[in-house]
Design a protein around this motif. Structure first.
Motif, short mmCIF file in Angstrom:
data_model
loop_
_atom_site.label_atom_id
_atom_site.label_comp_id
_atom_site.label_asym_id
_atom_site.label_seq_id
_atom_site.Cartn_x
_atom_site.Cartn_y
_atom_site.Cartn_z
N TYR A 1 1.12 -2.76 7.65
CA TYR A 1 0.85 -3.03 9.06
C TYR A 1 1.97 -2.41 9.89
CZ TYR A 1 -2.47 -6.57 7.45
OH TYR A 1 -3.52 -7.21 6.83
N CYS B 1 -5.33 -3.02 2.03
CA CYS B 1 -5.16 -2.92 3.48
C CYS B 1 -6.44 -3.19 4.26
CB CYS B 1 -4.53 -1.59 3.85
SG CYS B 1 -3.65 -1.64 5.43
N ARG C 1 -1.75 -8.99 10.62
CA ARG C 1 -1.05 -9.33 9.38
C ARG C 1 -1.11 -10.83 9.12
NH1 ARG C 1 5.25 -9.47 9.94
NH2 ARG C 1 4.55 -11.36 11.01
N GLU D 1 0.83 -1.20 0.00
CA GLU D 1 0.00 0.00 0.00
C GLU D 1 0.87 1.26 0.00
OE1 GLU D 1 -3.88 1.72 2.40
OE2 GLU D 1 -2.32 0.72 3.57
N THR E 1 3.09 -6.46 1.79
CA THR E 1 2.98 -5.45 2.83
C THR E 1 4.32 -4.77 3.05
OG1 THR E 1 2.08 -5.04 5.04
CG2 THR E 1 3.44 -7.01 4.78
N ALA F 1 -0.94 -3.95 1.28
CA ALA F 1 -1.25 -3.50 2.63
C ALA F 1 -0.05 -2.87 3.32
CB ALA F 1 -1.77 -4.68 3.46
#
Length: 236
Positions: free
Chosen positions: A167, A141, A177, A44, A196, A165
């Motif tokens: 985290y 996300c 996650r 993300e 991520t 995503a």
């Protein structure tokens, strides 16, 4: 669902040292070439770092050209998430698919949170991207934190549920996650894929890393460590 051939997916937790889109796109292109996969997925807001006030791109933004060139040279499709400026003054958090021929908006984040709601327009419906005969359900996300989002996406007929995503690095974030995409894979009998962030990203001084893949049923197949620029490759 069946497919005509295996699909190789790279989940790339690209480093994001700052908000320079031009520099970050070039680094993404290098990582895509190194990954050597048919589909390469980035976290993300990895083009700017996560910041609700980050600079937006457009679908025809020339700063994306180095990544498009890398896609054309390698035959890969790239998925990148960014703030997107759209016609009529609308902005969204969106996944863009680049394949070397065009740039398509393939998903808009549905479940906005925090300061995102003050700037962005949420996506209105679940999204599926077809690559190499495989149907990939898309999430950004917080979408993956809502079981109903995975369920609505699965109703479209998918082989995998994929989240781009970010985290945090605290224990609560790590537990999310390692469970959200896994649980979607288990609930719907599809692959679970997660790209991520690792290292600092925008307003986050530290993020989790741990991009990974879960087989249909929820068994972990592969997972990256906490370091930036880690790559997980899985064949569906």
């Amino acid at each position: 669902m069946s497919a005509t051939a295996p699909l190789t997916v790279a989940l790339v937790q690209a480093a994001c040292p700052g908000p320079d889109i031009t520099a970050n796109v070039r680094r993404h292109a290098e990582l895509l070439r190194a990954a050597g996969a048919r589909l390469t997925v980035f976290p993300e807001c990895s083009l700017t770092g996560y910041d609700p006030a980050a600079e937006a791109v457009t679908a025809d933004d020339p700063r994306l050209d180095p990544l498009a060139d890398a896609c054309r040279e390698t035959g890969s499709t790239a998925l990148v998430c960014a703030a997107l400026a759209e016609p009529g003054g609308v902005e969204s958090l969106a996944l863009l698919a680049l394949d070397g021929t065009d740039v398509r908006v393939v998903h808009r984040k549905t479940h906005l949170h925090g300061a995102e709601v003050d700037r962005f327009t949420p996506g209105a419906r679940p999204s599926v991207l077809e690559v190499g005969g495989r149907r990939i359900g898309l999430a950004i996300c917080a979408d993956a934190s809502v079981p109903g989002h995975a369920a609505a996406t699965a109703e479209l007929g998918i082989d995998a549920y994929l989240a781009s995503a970010l985290y945090g690095a605290d224990p609560v974030a790590l537990a999310r996650r390692d469970s959200q995409v896994r649980d979607a894979a288990a609930a719907h009998g599809v692959w679970g894929l997660l790209a991520t962030s690792a290292g600092p990203s925008g307003t986050y001084p530290a993020t989790s890393g741990g991009s990974g893949a879960w087989a249909p049923g929820g068994a972990l197949v592969a997972q990256a460590g906490p370091d930036p620029d880690g790559i997980v490759t899985v064949t569906l």
